[in-house]
Scaffold this active site. Sequence first.
Site, PDB file in Angstrom:
ATOM      1  N   TYR A  72       0.856  -1.194   0.000  1.00  0.00           N
ATOM      2  CA  TYR A  72       0.000   0.000   0.000  1.00  0.00           C
ATOM      3  C   TYR A  72       0.889   1.240   0.000  1.00  0.00           C
ATOM      4  O   TYR A  72       1.972   1.216   0.572  1.00  0.00           O
ATOM      5  CB  TYR A  72      -0.921  -0.003   1.225  1.00  0.00           C
ATOM      6  CG  TYR A  72      -2.043  -1.008   1.142  1.00  0.00           C
ATOM      7  CD1 TYR A  72      -3.321  -0.618   0.747  1.00  0.00           C
ATOM      8  CD2 TYR A  72      -1.837  -2.351   1.439  1.00  0.00           C
ATOM      9  CE1 TYR A  72      -4.361  -1.538   0.663  1.00  0.00           C
ATOM     10  CE2 TYR A  72      -2.870  -3.282   1.356  1.00  0.00           C
ATOM     11  CZ  TYR A  72      -4.129  -2.866   0.970  1.00  0.00           C
ATOM     12  OH  TYR A  72      -5.148  -3.779   0.891  1.00  0.00           O
ATOM     13  N   GLU A  73       0.414   2.305  -0.621  1.00  0.00           N
ATOM     14  CA  GLU A  73       1.302   3.459  -0.789  1.00  0.00           C
ATOM     15  C   GLU A  73       1.589   4.175   0.526  1.00  0.00           C
ATOM     16  O   GLU A  73       2.442   5.036   0.592  1.00  0.00           O
ATOM     17  CB  GLU A  73       0.763   4.431  -1.843  1.00  0.00           C
ATOM     18  CG  GLU A  73      -0.528   5.099  -1.484  1.00  0.00           C
ATOM     19  CD  GLU A  73      -1.139   5.841  -2.687  1.00  0.00           C
ATOM     20  OE1 GLU A  73      -0.608   5.763  -3.791  1.00  0.00           O
ATOM     21  OE2 GLU A  73      -2.175   6.489  -2.484  1.00  0.00           O
ATOM     22  N   SER A  74       0.893   3.779   1.579  1.00  0.00           N
ATOM     23  CA  SER A  74       1.218   4.291   2.896  1.00  0.00           C
ATOM     24  C   SER A  74       2.524   3.692   3.432  1.00  0.00           C
ATOM     25  O   SER A  74       2.936   4.021   4.531  1.00  0.00           O
ATOM     26  CB  SER A  74       0.080   3.972   3.864  1.00  0.00           C
ATOM     27  OG  SER A  74      -0.270   2.605   3.769  1.00  0.00           O
ATOM     28  N   GLY A  75       3.169   2.825   2.658  1.00  0.00           N
ATOM     29  CA  GLY A  75       4.468   2.311   3.078  1.00  0.00           C
ATOM     30  C   GLY A  75       4.417   0.951   3.741  1.00  0.00           C
ATOM     31  O   GLY A  75       5.405   0.491   4.318  1.00  0.00           O
TER      32      GLY A  75
END
Lengths: 260, 260, 250, 250
Positions: free
Chosen positions: D41-44
Amino acid sequence: MAIAALVRDGDTIALEGFTHLIPFAAGHEIIRQGRRRLSLVRMTPDLIYDQLIGMGCARRLVFSWGGNPGVGSLHRFRDAVEHDWPESLELEEHSHAGMANRYAAGASGLPFAVLRGYAGSDLVGETDSIRSIVCPFTGESLAAVSALNPDVAVIHAQQADASGNVQLWGICGVQKEAVLAARRTLVTVEELVERLEPRPGAVVLPAWAIDYVSVVRNGAHPSYAHGYSERDNDFYLAWDAISRDRTTFQEWMEANVLAA
Amino acid sequence: MAIAALVRDGDTIALEGFTHLIPFAAGHEIIRQGRRRLSLVRMTPDLIYDQLIGMGCARRLVFSWGGNPGVGSLHRFRDAVEHDWPESLELEEHSHAGMANRYAAGASGLPFAVLRGYAGSDLVGETDSIRSIVCPFTGESLAAVSALNPDVAVIHAQQADASGNVQLWGICGVQKEAVLAARRTLVTVEELVERLEPRPGAVVLPAWAIDYVSVVRNGAHPSYAHGYSERDNDFYLAWDAISRDRTTFQEWMEANVLAA
Amino acid sequence: MTIAAARALRNGAVCFVGIGLPSTAANLAARLHAPELVLVYESGTLGAKPEFLPLSIGDGILAETADAVVGVVETFNYWLQPGRIDIGFLAGAQLDRFGNINTTVIGDSYDAPRVRLPGAGGAPEIAASCREVLIIMRQSPRTFVERVDFVTSVGYGSGAGDRERHGFIGAGPTMVITDVGILQPAPETRELVLTHLHPGVGLQEAKAATGWELVASAELEHTPPPTTLELSTLRELEQTKAGRSTVGVL
Amino acid sequence: MTIAAARALRNGAVCFVGIGLPSTAANLAARLHAPELVLVYESGTLGAKPEFLPLSIGDGILAETADAVVGVVETFNYWLQPGRIDIGFLAGAQLDRFGNINTTVIGDSYDAPRVRLPGAGGAPEIAASCREVLIIMRQSPRTFVERVDFVTSVGYGSGAGDRERHGFIGAGPTMVITDVGILQPAPETRELVLTHLHPGVGLQEAKAATGWELVASAELEHTPPPTTLELSTLRELEQTKAGRSTVGVL
């Protein structure tokens, strides 16, 4: 270990670990395999590169600080540069900031990195991988360094789990960048565990970002693995005398590495 | 809180937190203080910027994704852009990769960052802070984005210790970069503790890198603080109806923010 | 020399510390007048508080006692480069009259050096970006030279205005602490001049230990002699050194 | 549509997942044929394994179950940009015949748009750098348009050769999964052509749902109907959705 499959003559290889977690065992295996004409990349060459250089494995050294930390010179490195023994050694020399950013560019899939560095230093004239670049917004001139993308990166870590995920902690240096910048990778680990227990300050490398994992207990000695071993400072001190003389060095390598 | 001392009319401010740890309480204080003509910087504007925009605090928005995550539109943001209500809003629009690198450049003291990004996107024509740059080694053309250095950065964290060192954990977003890029900084925290217990995946910001620390329990609501609270997903869903209508919005702000 | 260096560190300052004398001086200061000195080692340990002297910048004790341990890329890019560090410590094999440092090669040729030194490490960017730089070196005509064989790290380049031309953030070497005394840059020329002599050292001795025509400041002073507390604290500290052997530090 | 998307995810692939349908499809695949699917996920959160469907990409469950949680700068620079991600999921308000996506504005003017959309987020670089891209969108003449009002993220630009000209690492959108069927790029022109119809959907219906002159592949197939297991697993999964409300996903 996977060294035989991974490292070929003429490869550019990076064995990283900033004082901590230096993959000595992997380096020794490269020496035993008799690899030649390697380009050795490492911010702080340390004893393991002194050994690789002294054993004639290296054609080129890409680095930023080549000493025995807190002790003095790396004598095999000096002998190669000053007297071409056992053969001549090309240098590609940087500062720490430059090397770190070169790895970061390599890990990021970029051809170069930008930093405030090298201004006024004579290093600029000796190294083709430092150039200048102009900010397209401010017009300011800055340093650009080319990306490092070694053929092989080897690091040592404390643990891998059953799926091959790897965890290292303590001083983590540029290991993540070196692994992500390299085409092929090996991680030697102190032990396999069922499950990685998350730890403060740890770097976790997922299995899909690594090619090989090998268990090599104490594989960083005389460097250390935080939580598993202490740095063998006495050996670092002793290396000064072992390495100063070519014959003493060769005998020591014969007895302790080649015969091991 | 230190908002009165930190934020002035016309400032460029960044309230960061990637879904997690969004500094809502600090944003509400800025609204109560009646700040005007702010340039609001944030990767994901979220409800707090919807509120600031709807209350007329903002002149400009620097961002990469302005929606209510998983729900839909930010209606106050849309109303400002589509109908100039309560006033017109200038946009400086990027992708996430671009915004993240702009903060990183700001934190690094560089005037710009380089990335593989924006190629072929119409964003390039609308935003002066995206330009192209040529690699001095390969000749390849890449994107350059100008650094972000906000006047003020505000983040929310779980803990501060007695010396003012701050620790946050869970999804850490770009908070470290935002703080290090800014000229003045405030960290609101869930609680003060005697000593920060090191935690897996935590970001620690030393006291000497921060200007102000304030304790604001639940200061991220309806966002959350990992280990302290849950994300109030129901509020995110409810915001859609509250914010859709100008009057409903204003009444809600009056009752829940201005009167608080 | 170590004590004079420790005295130069004000309480609360953030120091970028290399191993050897700088580490000893910083740890000494932290035990004397500067308990809130912040030590940053280039291995990425921010706020390390070692109970004993590490042998290398990567000793485990640094990570164990740090406020935060970050990667090397972050250390240089986020912490050093933007000018967040108050004081950088440097040393070298050669120093010239404008505070430039050589840690690369001795001899006329980079490709065929007489002595190959370890190289730059973090020094060029420490020299450029720390708010100020302290240099600690033993003083001799062989090491304090008119012109260094190789400029690894820039002090004041060829004199006043050079740092500004390079766009450096930091002020440069504000103090060179030696076994003879203290040198500081003359405000107008940036040439290093002798401002302090250590107790028992004479001006002639200082000049003889310098490879260029050393100028003494009009207000040449003597450094106060080490106090009993300074000496005993330093002795205690050195006894704790990791590796338990006395090592010649480069 | 969600089931067709889940089927397109091979076991062991590394997916960059946005919230909404992509997240549902990826979590569904992980519960069916692809237990070793890696969700980023682009939240890392690398390797997140949520037990229930998160409402946002920043829900705590993602961090708690991830192999590693890294910062956003690292996510984009070290993981997405170099081409380490096998499959990126995208959606948009408009899609054109060459797979370009608009998530920025509807209307002729960027400055005075008819509808202001959320913007780019991670999409431009996901579209450029993932080894391949899957697009999931409901198909209608309003959304499947001849030319998007604004190119936020590039599919095949203006046709064959354009991705290469931009220096993109990834292959681009290899599959567009809709409620009507599946579109794939024609090998020579890169125009999206209809390769699959979902059960019960006719060709005329598909053409009517498309804003350009939709071409059907010579080997037009029907997707196999959802199995009972697929349907029940999807139903179970959707019941776990955080927030417990049914939300229209943009």
